[in-house]
Design a protein around this motif. Structure first.
Motif, PDB file in Angstrom:
ATOM      1  N   GLN A 160       0.830  -1.207   0.000  1.00 16.72           N
ATOM      2  CA  GLN A 160       0.000   0.000   0.000  1.00 16.72           C
ATOM      3  C   GLN A 160       0.868   1.262   0.000  1.00 16.72           C
ATOM      4  N   ASN A 161       1.966   1.211   0.744  1.00 14.19           N
ATOM      5  CA  ASN A 161       2.877   2.360   0.753  1.00 14.19           C
ATOM      6  C   ASN A 161       3.455   2.606  -0.639  1.00 14.19           C
ATOM      7  N   GLN A 162       3.763   1.513  -1.346  1.00 12.22           N
ATOM      8  CA  GLN A 162       4.258   1.639  -2.724  1.00 12.22           C
ATOM      9  C   GLN A 162       3.199   2.264  -3.622  1.00 12.22           C
ATOM     10  N   GLU A 163       1.953   1.817  -3.440  1.00 13.81           N
ATOM     11  CA  GLU A 163       0.861   2.348  -4.254  1.00 13.81           C
ATOM     12  C   GLU A 163       0.706   3.851  -4.042  1.00 13.81           C
ATOM     13  N   VAL A 164       0.700   4.273  -2.776  1.00  8.30           N
ATOM     14  CA  VAL A 164       0.512   5.691  -2.452  1.00  8.30           C
ATOM     15  C   VAL A 164       1.666   6.523  -3.020  1.00  8.30           C
ATOM     16  N   ALA A 165       2.897   6.013  -2.865  1.00 11.28           N
ATOM     17  CA  ALA A 165       4.072   6.740  -3.370  1.00 11.28           C
ATOM     18  C   ALA A 165       4.049   6.830  -4.889  1.00 11.28           C
ATOM     19  N   GLN A 166       3.668   5.724  -5.547  1.00  8.40           N
ATOM     20  CA  GLN A 166       3.636   5.711  -7.006  1.00  8.40           C
ATOM     21  C   GLN A 166       2.532   6.614  -7.541  1.00  8.40           C
ATOM     22  N   LEU A 167       1.402   6.642  -6.843  1.00  7.10           N
ATOM     23  CA  LEU A 167       0.303   7.506  -7.252  1.00  7.10           C
ATOM     24  C   LEU A 167       0.698   8.981  -7.113  1.00  7.10           C
ATOM     25  N   ALA A 168       1.406   9.305  -6.034  1.00  4.38           N
ATOM     26  CA  ALA A 168       1.867  10.686  -5.830  1.00  4.38           C
ATOM     27  C   ALA A 168       2.852  11.092  -6.930  1.00  4.38           C
ATOM     28  N   SER A 169       3.735  10.169  -7.300  1.00  7.28           N
ATOM     29  CA  SER A 169       4.700  10.439  -8.369  1.00  7.28           C
ATOM     30  C   SER A 169       3.982  10.659  -9.704  1.00  7.28           C
ATOM     31  N   LEU A 170       2.954   9.835  -9.955  1.00  6.55           N
ATOM     32  CA  LEU A 170       2.183   9.966 -11.197  1.00  6.55           C
ATOM     33  C   LEU A 170       1.450  11.306 -11.247  1.00  6.55           C
ATOM     34  N   LYS A 171       0.815  11.693 -10.156  1.00 10.78           N
ATOM     35  CA  LYS A 171       0.080  12.962 -10.114  1.00 10.78           C
ATOM     36  C   LYS A 171       1.024  14.145 -10.326  1.00 10.78           C
TER      37      LYS A 171
ATOM     38  N   ALA B  31       3.819  14.043 -12.058  1.00  9.69           N
ATOM     39  CA  ALA B  31       4.203  14.030 -13.476  1.00  9.69           C
ATOM     40  C   ALA B  31       3.080  14.598 -14.353  1.00  9.69           C
ATOM     41  N   ILE B  32       1.830  14.292 -14.000  1.00  8.34           N
ATOM     42  CA  ILE B  32       0.688  14.805 -14.768  1.00  8.34           C
ATOM     43  C   ILE B  32       0.609  16.323 -14.653  1.00  8.34           C
ATOM     44  N   THR B  33       0.799  16.831 -13.446  1.00 13.64           N
ATOM     45  CA  THR B  33       0.755  18.286 -13.237  1.00 13.64           C
ATOM     46  C   THR B  33       1.837  18.983 -14.054  1.00 13.64           C
TER      47      THR B  33
ATOM     48  N   GLN C 107       9.136  14.762 -22.500  1.00  8.67           N
ATOM     49  CA  GLN C 107       9.813  14.222 -21.308  1.00  8.67           C
ATOM     50  C   GLN C 107       8.805  13.911 -20.196  1.00  8.67           C
ATOM     51  N   LYS C 108       7.862  14.830 -19.999  1.00  7.03           N
ATOM     52  CA  LYS C 108       6.849  14.610 -18.945  1.00  7.03           C
ATOM     53  C   LYS C 108       5.926  13.456 -19.307  1.00  7.03           C
ATOM     54  N   LEU C 109       5.596  13.323 -20.589  1.00  5.47           N
ATOM     55  CA  LEU C 109       4.781  12.177 -21.015  1.00  5.47           C
ATOM     56  C   LEU C 109       5.508  10.858 -20.772  1.00  5.47           C
ATOM     57  N   THR C 110       6.799  10.874 -21.012  1.00  9.92           N
ATOM     58  CA  THR C 110       7.609   9.670 -20.754  1.00  9.92           C
ATOM     59  C   THR C 110       7.574   9.320 -19.276  1.00  9.92           C
ATOM     60  N   LEU C 111       7.644  10.330 -18.422  1.00  8.96           N
ATOM     61  CA  LEU C 111       7.556  10.095 -16.974  1.00  8.96           C
ATOM     62  C   LEU C 111       6.196   9.514 -16.588  1.00  8.96           C
ATOM     63  N   ILE C 112       5.149  10.016 -17.231  1.00 10.78           N
ATOM     64  CA  ILE C 112       3.800   9.500 -16.947  1.00 10.78           C
ATOM     65  C   ILE C 112       3.706   8.020 -17.319  1.00 10.78           C
ATOM     66  N   HIS C 113       4.159   7.691 -18.533  1.00 10.44           N
ATOM     67  CA  HIS C 113       4.120   6.285 -18.964  1.00 10.44           C
ATOM     68  C   HIS C 113       4.934   5.409 -18.010  1.00 10.44           C
ATOM     69  N   GLY C 114       6.078   5.926 -17.567  1.00  7.33           N
ATOM     70  CA  GLY C 114       6.922   5.161 -16.647  1.00  7.33           C
ATOM     71  C   GLY C 114       6.303   4.976 -15.279  1.00  7.33           C
ATOM     72  N   SER C 115       5.448   5.925 -14.863  1.00 11.98           N
ATOM     73  CA  SER C 115       4.795   5.821 -13.552  1.00 11.98           C
ATOM     74  C   SER C 115       3.580   4.908 -13.569  1.00 11.98           C
ATOM     75  N   LEU C 116       2.983   4.726 -14.743  1.00 14.58           N
ATOM     76  CA  LEU C 116       1.785   3.893 -14.836  1.00 14.58           C
ATOM     77  C   LEU C 116       2.104   2.408 -14.661  1.00 14.58           C
ATOM     78  N   THR C 117       3.208   1.957 -15.229  1.00 18.22           N
ATOM     79  CA  THR C 117       3.549   0.532 -15.172  1.00 18.22           C
ATOM     80  C   THR C 117       3.725   0.031 -13.739  1.00 18.22           C
ATOM     81  N   PRO C 118       4.505   0.717 -12.870  1.00 19.57           N
ATOM     82  CA  PRO C 118       4.614   0.252 -11.483  1.00 19.57           C
ATOM     83  C   PRO C 118       3.273   0.257 -10.749  1.00 19.57           C
ATOM     84  N   LEU C 119       2.403   1.212 -11.088  1.00 20.74           N
ATOM     85  CA  LEU C 119       1.095   1.253 -10.442  1.00 20.74           C
ATOM     86  C   LEU C 119       0.262   0.034 -10.833  1.00 20.74           C
TER      87      LEU C 119
END
Length: 246
Positions: free
Chosen positions: A138-149, A151-153, A181-193
């Motif tokens: 769950q901690n991983q999920e929360v951290a990954q979601l924060a990273s994704l948000k 990157a989206i911003t 670059q930001k789109l690449t970060l978004i794609h990279g954050s989705l896979t771990p989630l």
């Protein structure tokens, strides 16, 4: 001890009428059936909770995250289209409209995930993870979601100026690199989630199997106990009735 109990029951039955004995037999059978039904209901409720977790908290989010990824991929294709100088003004306007629509669709999915599907919204599932020593998921999920948000911003902030400059032509090409670059970060954050949701699904599947085994065992115990008590009381009641008839 058991013989003394049977003796007490036999004396009690000897002092009541046949009609009440029949009523008592029916009550014993009813209570036995009630116990079996309750045990089965509890087992089904536990299974329902686990399978609901697998579907509502894991499989649906995984599917929609992949839809968000597809939307951003479509948006990226239209962004690349805007770099061309051979498209008409109407095609350029349509591309910008499509980019905004794809971004909104993807953004809405992640917003919904953050408010409905993130496992912190389920105290019971959080406790199950803690009991199993898997709260780190769950901690991983929360951290990954924060990273994704985050990157989206950053992506949306970088995209706005570029789209504004691309309304009448290819636009300011120096602004496009941060967007990609930001789109690449978004794609990279989705896979771990997605991966952490797959681990949640595996965990819930294991919990469902354990709940099924527990429910089956409890049902067997309730069935055996109910049958035993029903047979004992039925035997005593019938013996009491036949002895009185004799």
């Amino acid at each position: 001890m058991f013989k003394k109990f049977l003796s007490s029951i036999t004396k009690l039955l000897a002092n009541i009428s046949v009609a009440w004995k029949v009523v008592l037999m029916a009550m014993v059978l009813f209570l036995g059936i009630l116990g079996i039904t309750y045990s089965a209901y509890q087992g089904l409720q536990s299974l329902r909770y686990q399978f609901s977790n697998i579907y509502d908290f894991m499989l649906v989010p995984i599917t929609t995250i992949e839809s968000a990824d597809t939307s951003w991929t479509h948006a990226e294709a239209y962004i690349q289209k805007l770099l061309r100088s051979d498209i008409s003004a109407s095609e350029r306007a349509d591309a910008i409209t499509q980019i905004n629509a794809d971004n909104k669709a993807a953004h809405d999915i992640i917003t919904r995930y953050d408010t409905e599907w993130v496992t912190t919204t389920s105290p019971q599932f959080t406790q199950d993870l803690r009991n199993a020593g898997k709260i780190n998921l769950q901690n991983q999920e929360v951290a990954q979601l924060a990273s994704l948000k985050s990157a989206i911003t950053a992506y949306e902030a970088a995209l706005g100026p570029y789209l504004e400059s691309a309304k009448d032509g290819p636009g300011n090409t120096t602004l496009i690199n941060p967007v990609i670059q930001k789109l690449t970060l978004i794609h990279g954050s989705l896979t771990p989630l997605i991966q952490v949701n797959l681990q949640f699904a595996d965990f819930s599947n294991s919990q469902a199997k354990a709940a099924f085994s527990t429910g089956l065992r409890n049902y067997g115990i309730a069935l055996g106990f109910s049958l035993l008590i029903s047979l004992i009381f039925s035997f005593l009641i019938i013996t009491s009735i036949t002895s009185r008839l004799g």
